[in-house]
Each structure stands twice: as structure tokens, then as C-alpha cells.
Design a protein around this motif. Structure first.
Motif, PDB file in Angstrom:
ATOM      1  N   PRO A  84      45.614  40.819  44.205  1.00  0.00           N
ATOM      2  CA  PRO A  84      45.959  39.778  45.179  1.00  0.00           C
ATOM      3  C   PRO A  84      47.291  40.055  45.869  1.00  0.00           C
ATOM      4  O   PRO A  84      48.036  40.956  45.480  1.00  0.00           O
ATOM      5  N   GLY A  85      47.574  39.275  46.882  1.00  0.00           N
ATOM      6  CA  GLY A  85      48.829  39.390  47.603  1.00  0.00           C
ATOM      7  C   GLY A  85      48.622  39.913  49.014  1.00  0.00           C
ATOM      8  O   GLY A  85      47.576  40.499  49.315  1.00  0.00           O
ATOM      9  N   PRO A  86      49.618  39.726  49.884  1.00  0.00           N
ATOM     10  CA  PRO A  86      49.515  40.195  51.272  1.00  0.00           C
ATOM     11  C   PRO A  86      49.760  41.695  51.372  1.00  0.00           C
ATOM     12  O   PRO A  86      50.757  42.147  51.949  1.00  0.00           O
ATOM     13  N   ARG A 145      43.163  24.036  51.072  1.00  0.00           N
ATOM     14  CA  ARG A 145      42.332  24.521  49.967  1.00  0.00           C
ATOM     15  C   ARG A 145      41.628  25.812  50.368  1.00  0.00           C
ATOM     16  O   ARG A 145      41.013  25.896  51.430  1.00  0.00           O
ATOM     17  N   SER A 146      41.732  26.803  49.510  1.00  0.00           N
ATOM     18  CA  SER A 146      41.145  28.114  49.785  1.00  0.00           C
ATOM     19  C   SER A 146      39.924  28.343  48.906  1.00  0.00           C
ATOM     20  O   SER A 146      39.873  27.893  47.757  1.00  0.00           O
ATOM     21  N   ALA A 147      38.947  29.069  49.445  1.00  0.00           N
ATOM     22  CA  ALA A 147      37.761  29.415  48.650  1.00  0.00           C
ATOM     23  C   ALA A 147      38.138  30.325  47.497  1.00  0.00           C
ATOM     24  O   ALA A 147      37.535  30.270  46.415  1.00  0.00           O
ATOM     25  N   ASP A 148      39.145  31.168  47.715  1.00  0.00           N
ATOM     26  CA  ASP A 148      39.572  32.132  46.702  1.00  0.00           C
ATOM     27  C   ASP A 148      40.781  31.598  45.956  1.00  0.00           C
ATOM     28  O   ASP A 148      41.811  31.312  46.570  1.00  0.00           O
ATOM     29  N   PRO A 149      40.701  31.454  44.634  1.00  0.00           N
ATOM     30  CA  PRO A 149      41.848  30.924  43.884  1.00  0.00           C
ATOM     31  C   PRO A 149      43.073  31.825  43.930  1.00  0.00           C
ATOM     32  O   PRO A 149      44.175  31.366  43.626  1.00  0.00           O
ATOM     33  N   LEU A 150      42.906  33.091  44.312  1.00  0.00           N
ATOM     34  CA  LEU A 150      44.033  34.018  44.373  1.00  0.00           C
ATOM     35  C   LEU A 150      44.485  34.310  45.801  1.00  0.00           C
ATOM     36  O   LEU A 150      45.244  35.247  46.036  1.00  0.00           O
ATOM     37  N   THR A 151      44.012  33.517  46.762  1.00  0.00           N
ATOM     38  CA  THR A 151      44.494  33.636  48.137  1.00  0.00           C
ATOM     39  C   THR A 151      44.901  32.253  48.631  1.00  0.00           C
ATOM     40  O   THR A 151      44.151  31.577  49.339  1.00  0.00           O
ATOM     41  N   PRO A 152      46.084  31.777  48.240  1.00  0.00           N
ATOM     42  CA  PRO A 152      46.531  30.456  48.697  1.00  0.00           C
ATOM     43  C   PRO A 152      46.762  30.449  50.206  1.00  0.00           C
ATOM     44  O   PRO A 152      47.279  31.424  50.769  1.00  0.00           O
TER      45      PRO A 152
END
Length: 324
Positions: A84-86, A145-152
Motif C-alpha cells: 500500500p501507499g502512494p 469511505r474507500s472500497a479498499d481498506p488500505l487505500t484511505p
């Protein structure tokens, strides 16, 4: 012409896979999901030390001095590990934002529509539309709210100067210190995101095949059943077609080919994750399985840098040519 990675490129890919397996394996992935920690600063610095972000910077500027094809191989492995992360934004910021290349700065970007920015709370800087850091610093935003828990996700509210326009983070192509033009910046971001999608698509093939060989029904592995064989075969074809397109676009860097690669990689990542769920049956829909994480991440990435609609428009313009 033998369109295959060189020995050096294969070694690079193997080294990155080994690094991520040791530093961000399944246990670390699940810990991130459970704790909600999406950017591990220590890991980010390790990636910087390994040259992940400075891969394409010239050696004279402290980089590795490699090209876009090598970056695609590295990002493919990151997608495979669901790191995860940018990653894309920080990689593009190397040489533009001080500290990005070394991994001491976390940089995100305006790579989503509707004023959304991923990892805003974790970011030290935000790239604007032209690939330059925002002159007013990191904007404020409200959580979405994001679909992916690791992409806030956050929707931008305003900058430090009170403006609410995302263009305030760019200063257009004339931004001081920016070495990336707008079109090139978006195209590179789309290609690197396609590489992440490709890695996820290839990983879900592995997960489906492994589960099909382990899970038994009626006294034999479910992989022996024709319906499951067909699903796995279709997944492999999608992933390999996407791989070819992504690798080719990395070599040519043609905007239309990049658009096509993003379309194919998005489709492969999303559809392969869905078929992997199908192979896993009810088990695939549980929180404990990793398959749903691939699907959710693929959904979010499909909206980053270049959406399907944008890619289709670009391809249509290329095919139709200029109006007479």
C-alpha cells in the motif's frame, strides 16, 4: 526480435520480490489491514534506500539511472504483494520533491477525480496536475469511505491559503522545479499503475491455481473439473495479454499504447480477482482470505491516473486521427 527481459532486468525483479517477501509478506499485509496502518515509514525509507523511488533518476542526481521498462518490472512486484501507499506519486516526485527519492517523504497526487486524494493524512506533499509539489502544502480534506481498506481517501476541502481548487496544487506546467510535463506525468502515472494492476492480476492467477490444487471435492482436487480449468486458463490469458501490453508501452512510451495497457491491466486485475473468488467459492468471500483485497485494490486503481473512459477517448482520438 526476442521481446524478453534481460538477465539484469530479471535479477532486478527477483531482488524486489525477495525484498517485499521478507519485508511485506502476508503477515505484514494482514497486520496492515487489522491495524489500519497504510504507510509504514520505516518500510518507505527502506524502499528509498533500495532505489525504488530513485530508479529512473540519473546517477549524477543520486538515482539508479534505469528506465521506464525497469520501473514497470519493479511496480509489477509491488502490485503482486499488494504493497500500500502512494507508490506511483512518490516515484514520480523523485527529483521534484526533496526527500521523495530517499523515501523520507511520502508524496501523494491528484490522481483521482471528484477532488479525491488517496493517503492524504499520510502525505508530506501533494503533486498537482503538472507533476510539481503544491505551493501551499498539503490540503485539508474530509474522509471518504474507500472500497479498499488500505487505500484511505479524502475529498479535498481547501489548501492552507484557503483555496479549494485542486489546481492550486500545481501552478500548471510552469511550476518551479517541475521536470515533468502534464501529459507525460499522467501517462507515466497511468503506466506504473497498470504495472501494479498487472502484478495483482498475475498473483490472483497463482492464488486460484494453488487453491484449485489443494481444495478437494468428490475425492479429487477441484482443479480437475473442467469449469475450474477454464476459469484459471482465462485468468492466465488475461494476465499475459495485459503483461504484453504493459511491457510494450514501457518501451514505446506512446500515449495511446499506455492507454491501451491501462485498459487491459485494469480489466485483468478486476476480472481475475472476481474469477479467483469464484474458484475459492464461499471461502473467497471471507475476511480471512486475501482475494477480496486484490479485488478492492483493483477497483480503486482502475479510477487512478486514467479511467477507462479517459483511456477509450484517447484511443479513439488516436484511431480516428485529426479532423479534416
Amino acid at each position: 526480435m526476442h521481446f524478453q527481459p534481460t538477465e539484469e532486468q530479471r535479477d532486478l525483479r527477483a531482488g524486489v520480490r525477495e525484498l517485499l517477501a521478507g519485508r511485506y509478506g502476508r503477515e505484514a499485509l494482514r497486520a496492515s489491514v487489522d491495524t489500519g496502518v497504510t504507510v509504514d515509514r520505516a518500510l518507505w525509507r527502506e524502499l528509498g534506500e533500495a532505489g525504488f523511488f530513485a530508479l529512473r533518476l540519473p546517477e549524477a542526481e543520486g538515482g539508479v539511472g534505469l528506465g521506464l521498462p525497469e520501473a514497470v518490472l519493479v511496480f509489477e512486484e509491488a502490485g503482486r504483494a499488494l504493497l500500500p501507499g502512494p507508490l506511483v506519486a512518490t516515484h514520480l516526485a523523485a527529483g521534484v520533491v526533496p526527500g521523495a527519492a530517499a523515501g523520507t517523504m511520502v508524496v501523494t497526487a491528484f490522481d483521482l477525480g471528484d477532488g479525491l486524494v488517496a493517503y492524504l493524512d499520510e502525505a508530506d506533499a501533494v503533486l498537482g496536475a503538472a507533476g510539481a509539489p503544491g505551493p501551499t502544502g498539503v490540503p485539508t480534506g474530509s474522509p471518504v469511505r474507500s472500497a479498499d481498506p488500505l487505500t484511505p481517501l479524502h475529498r479535498v476541502i481547501s489548501y492552507a491559503d484557503g483555496s479549494a481548487d485542486s489546481s492550486a496544487g500545481s501552478s500548471a506546467d510552469s511550476s518551479a522545479g517541475s521536470s515533468i510535463g502534464r501529459s507525460s506525468y499522467r501517462s507515466q502515472g497511468a503506466l506504473l499503475t497498470a504495472a501494479l494492476q498487472l502484478g495483482s492480476a498475475l498473483r490472483t492467477v497463482e492464488l486460484a491455481v494453488r487453491y484449485a490444487g489443494e481444495r478437494e471435492q468428490f475425492g479429487q482436487p477441484i482443479g480437475a473439473f473442467q469449469a475450474v480449468k477454464h476459469l484459471c486458463a482465462q485468468m492466465l490469458v488475461r494476465a499475459e495479454v495485459a503483461r504484453t501490453a504493459v511491457y510494450a508501452a514501457a518501451v514505446t512510451q506512446d500515449p495511446a499504447e499506455v492507454a491501451g495497457a491501462k485498459l487491459l491491466a485494469d480489466g485483468a486485475a478486476v476480472r481475475n480477482a472476481r474469477d479467483c473468488l469464484q474458484v475459492h467459492g464461499g471461502m473467497g468471500f471471507t475476511w480471512e482470505a486475501d482475494v477480496h483485497l486484490h479485488l478492492k485494490r483493483a477497483w480503486v486503481r482502475a479510477e487512478q491516473w486514467r479511467t477507462a473512459a479517459e483511456a477509450e477517448e484517447l484511443l479513439a482520438e488516436e484511431l480516428l486521427g485529426p479532423a479534416v
